[in-house]
Design a protein around this motif. Sequence first.
Motif, mmCIF file in Angstrom:
data_model
loop_
_atom_site.group_PDB
_atom_site.id
_atom_site.type_symbol
_atom_site.label_atom_id
_atom_site.label_comp_id
_atom_site.label_asym_id
_atom_site.label_seq_id
_atom_site.Cartn_x
_atom_site.Cartn_y
_atom_site.Cartn_z
ATOM 1 N N LEU A 1 4.555 -7.002 5.829
ATOM 2 C CA LEU A 1 4.351 -8.189 6.806
ATOM 3 C C LEU A 1 4.614 -7.581 8.146
ATOM 4 O O LEU A 1 5.671 -6.903 8.230
ATOM 5 C CB LEU A 1 5.667 -9.146 6.217
ATOM 6 C CG LEU A 1 5.838 -10.339 7.065
ATOM 7 C CD1 LEU A 1 4.777 -11.390 7.300
ATOM 8 C CD2 LEU A 1 7.108 -10.976 6.689
ATOM 9 N N TYR A 2 3.976 -8.055 8.966
ATOM 10 C CA TYR A 2 4.254 -7.835 10.316
ATOM 11 C C TYR A 2 4.321 -9.193 10.999
ATOM 12 O O TYR A 2 3.433 -10.097 11.167
ATOM 13 C CB TYR A 2 3.010 -7.103 11.084
ATOM 14 C CG TYR A 2 3.143 -6.861 12.398
ATOM 15 C CD1 TYR A 2 4.130 -5.845 12.863
ATOM 16 C CD2 TYR A 2 2.474 -7.411 13.605
ATOM 17 C CE1 TYR A 2 4.489 -5.654 14.391
ATOM 18 C CE2 TYR A 2 2.750 -7.310 14.920
ATOM 19 C CZ TYR A 2 3.611 -6.186 15.279
ATOM 20 O OH TYR A 2 3.931 -5.880 16.609
ATOM 21 N N THR A 3 5.560 -9.239 11.901
ATOM 22 C CA THR A 3 5.779 -10.514 12.744
ATOM 23 C C THR A 3 5.319 -10.170 14.124
ATOM 24 O O THR A 3 6.217 -9.352 14.614
ATOM 25 C CB THR A 3 7.237 -10.553 12.403
ATOM 26 O OG1 THR A 3 7.290 -11.002 10.903
ATOM 27 C CG2 THR A 3 7.422 -12.005 13.137
ATOM 28 N N GLU A 4 4.575 -10.759 14.606
ATOM 29 C CA GLU A 4 3.991 -10.521 15.959
ATOM 30 C C GLU A 4 5.290 -10.798 17.026
ATOM 31 O O GLU A 4 5.485 -10.062 17.882
ATOM 32 C CB GLU A 4 2.839 -11.220 16.365
ATOM 33 C CG GLU A 4 2.271 -11.123 17.837
ATOM 34 C CD GLU A 4 1.840 -9.640 18.264
ATOM 35 O OE1 GLU A 4 2.186 -9.239 19.217
ATOM 36 O OE2 GLU A 4 1.348 -9.097 17.349
ATOM 37 N N GLU A 5 5.646 -11.830 16.827
ATOM 38 C CA GLU A 5 7.059 -12.369 17.767
ATOM 39 C C GLU A 5 8.139 -11.580 17.908
ATOM 40 O O GLU A 5 8.499 -11.348 18.943
ATOM 41 C CB GLU A 5 7.416 -14.047 17.332
ATOM 42 C CG GLU A 5 6.558 -14.933 17.233
ATOM 43 C CD GLU A 5 5.797 -14.838 16.016
ATOM 44 O OE1 GLU A 5 6.234 -14.439 14.825
ATOM 45 O OE2 GLU A 5 4.601 -15.131 15.738
ATOM 46 N N THR A 6 8.318 -10.898 16.950
ATOM 47 C CA THR A 6 9.473 -9.856 17.125
ATOM 48 C C THR A 6 9.112 -8.480 17.011
ATOM 49 O O THR A 6 9.811 -7.530 16.973
ATOM 50 C CB THR A 6 10.599 -10.183 15.795
ATOM 51 O OG1 THR A 6 9.728 -9.892 14.560
ATOM 52 C CG2 THR A 6 10.892 -11.531 16.040
ATOM 53 N N LYS A 7 7.751 -8.110 16.682
ATOM 54 C CA LYS A 7 7.203 -6.895 16.826
ATOM 55 C C LYS A 7 7.864 -5.919 15.394
ATOM 56 O O LYS A 7 8.102 -4.960 15.713
ATOM 57 C CB LYS A 7 7.456 -5.906 17.889
ATOM 58 C CG LYS A 7 6.954 -6.738 19.211
ATOM 59 C CD LYS A 7 5.454 -6.751 19.245
ATOM 60 C CE LYS A 7 5.014 -7.549 20.622
ATOM 61 N NZ LYS A 7 3.833 -8.377 20.537
ATOM 62 N N THR A 8 8.173 -6.802 14.527
ATOM 63 C CA THR A 8 8.772 -6.281 13.077
ATOM 64 C C THR A 8 7.895 -6.034 12.060
ATOM 65 O O THR A 8 6.810 -7.093 11.707
ATOM 66 C CB THR A 8 10.061 -6.937 12.621
ATOM 67 O OG1 THR A 8 10.743 -7.306 13.758
ATOM 68 C CG2 THR A 8 10.756 -6.504 11.646
#
Length: 188
Positions: free
Chosen positions: A85-92
């Motif tokens: 999982l990559y979360t764009e908002e947190t760059k995680t």
Amino acid sequence: MAKMGLKVCGWAKMKTEPDDAVPTYEAGKIIGKMVSLNATIKNAEGELYADDKLAEYLSEFDSGDLSMETDNIGLAEQADLYGALYTEETKTLAMKPNDTPPYGQFAGYRVLMINGAKKFRAFRYMKVRCQIPDVTDNTRGNSISFGTQPIKGKIMAPNFGAWYEEIDCESDAAALTQVKTWLGVAAA
């Protein structure tokens, strides 16, 4: 033929794998600059002895282990490779134990010297599933040593068609265009 270069690491996730047609892929991307590539191919072999000698022998592709290194792979691209999982908002990037890496294709090209002339050969592995690679990091000492981004995967044969393809190209630009065509990368 002398191999003298290796360029471009491209990836596209498999979209469909029909039983009677070659696989299709989602739009792919160039995920890094190629540093090295090693494909170890495993063959299924059989021998038949008759009249006290080898009468028949067969060797067929079974699978392969693919190991590559690139200059860098972004976190979003790592999520694509490893089913994470990559979360764009947190760059995680978050990896969980039950993540399932998708099947996909890898493509790139080699720079060759043949009879004193530079040639280019685009290649692709049609069905690969990645594994999370080992990580090695070092602190900087009194000299700079660059690290690279490893990729490990299992090469398999798709339900239909070739497991590997390569094509001779007349120029560096033509080889890059071939790789982008295979991957479905839009022209810039």
